[in-house]
Design an enzyme around this catalytic site. Sequence first.
Site, mmCIF file in Angstrom:
data_model
loop_
_atom_site.group_PDB
_atom_site.id
_atom_site.type_symbol
_atom_site.label_atom_id
_atom_site.label_comp_id
_atom_site.label_asym_id
_atom_site.label_seq_id
_atom_site.Cartn_x
_atom_site.Cartn_y
_atom_site.Cartn_z
ATOM 1 N N SER A 39 -31.749 67.088 41.970
ATOM 2 C CA SER A 39 -30.197 67.212 41.889
ATOM 3 C C SER A 39 -29.828 67.734 40.494
ATOM 4 C CB SER A 39 -29.571 66.220 42.636
ATOM 5 O OG SER A 39 -29.689 65.145 41.919
ATOM 6 N N LYS B 167 -21.740 61.939 46.617
ATOM 7 C CA LYS B 167 -21.390 62.358 45.384
ATOM 8 C C LYS B 167 -20.265 62.826 45.051
ATOM 9 C CE LYS B 167 -26.301 64.087 44.608
ATOM 10 N NZ LYS B 167 -27.144 65.384 44.799
#
Length: 328
Positions: free
Chosen positions: A231, A274
Amino acid sequence: QNAAFYDNYVETEFDLSKVMFIATANSLSTIQGPLLDRMEIIEVNGYTIEEKIEIAKKHLLPKQLEAHGISKKDLTLDRKTLEKIIENYTNESGVRGLDKKLAKLARHRAKQVALEEVFKEKIDSDELEGILGAGREKTKYDNNDVPGVVTGLAWTSVGGDILFIESSLTKGKGKLTLTGNLGDVMKESAVIALEFLKAHSDWLNLDQDVFDEKNVHIHVPEGATPKDGPSAGITMLTSLASSFSGRKVKKNLAMTGEITLRGEVLPVGGIKEKILAAKRANIKEIILCERNRKDVEEITAEYVKGLKFHYVKKMKEVIDLALEKKAK
């Protein structure tokens, strides 16, 4: 297959052909392959901070008040205080630790009631340290005052968090150094990011010779915490592009996504966690892969209010969005 299972311990035969077994696990990596193949896996995400606050208000706190023989008039906690307990005093995907901290607060108040001490009904967030001890501060956004510093978004087993990726250049022969307790996936992302930047140096008007004349150091702070996962690719490439071009990253901007050698931006998981972490850290803009748009649309509108999302497909879009126009 299990119609005639024989238990050697109790020396009895059982018909298990119509029995459904339910098991929980924190990690699938330690489960034997043949057993894993026969299981249906249901992924259960940890609670977000917002969800933990509601669980505490509606279930955990009333339970602890009753268990300690005190009433709502004796102890109340507002949303800000609950959030501080969760962020600074617990580090988990569930609420077991939170329940223990609330029990400690209830014991503190029960003692005051028993000794007939004078107290305020409401415990403020400023009073927590005196009762629970020193907490730990959550990572907050820090202005990117120098080129090469980029804010990334990470998913952990206990929810989302922000992380900073830093890169710097020194005179040398093109050596790449990585520090910060990085796993294999993040190390590969760093190598891919540097190679892609070399192949597309014209985007930043860079001379190819600069890559042979500079050593590159990429660092992810908080080295004691292991970091891995697909990521941080676009974050690392943006950091390198910022260092080589001298252009700072725009303020209050964070990003998450993986890259390929062709410059494609790939979708990543843990988007809800997130984004919530980014909002708590005062991030205003987030760069995501276009294929993650559906994940954002599934999040309650209240949680994404005040955030601006940029959906991208190519790495050039990320650099154009993230870097300031001119070097300073």
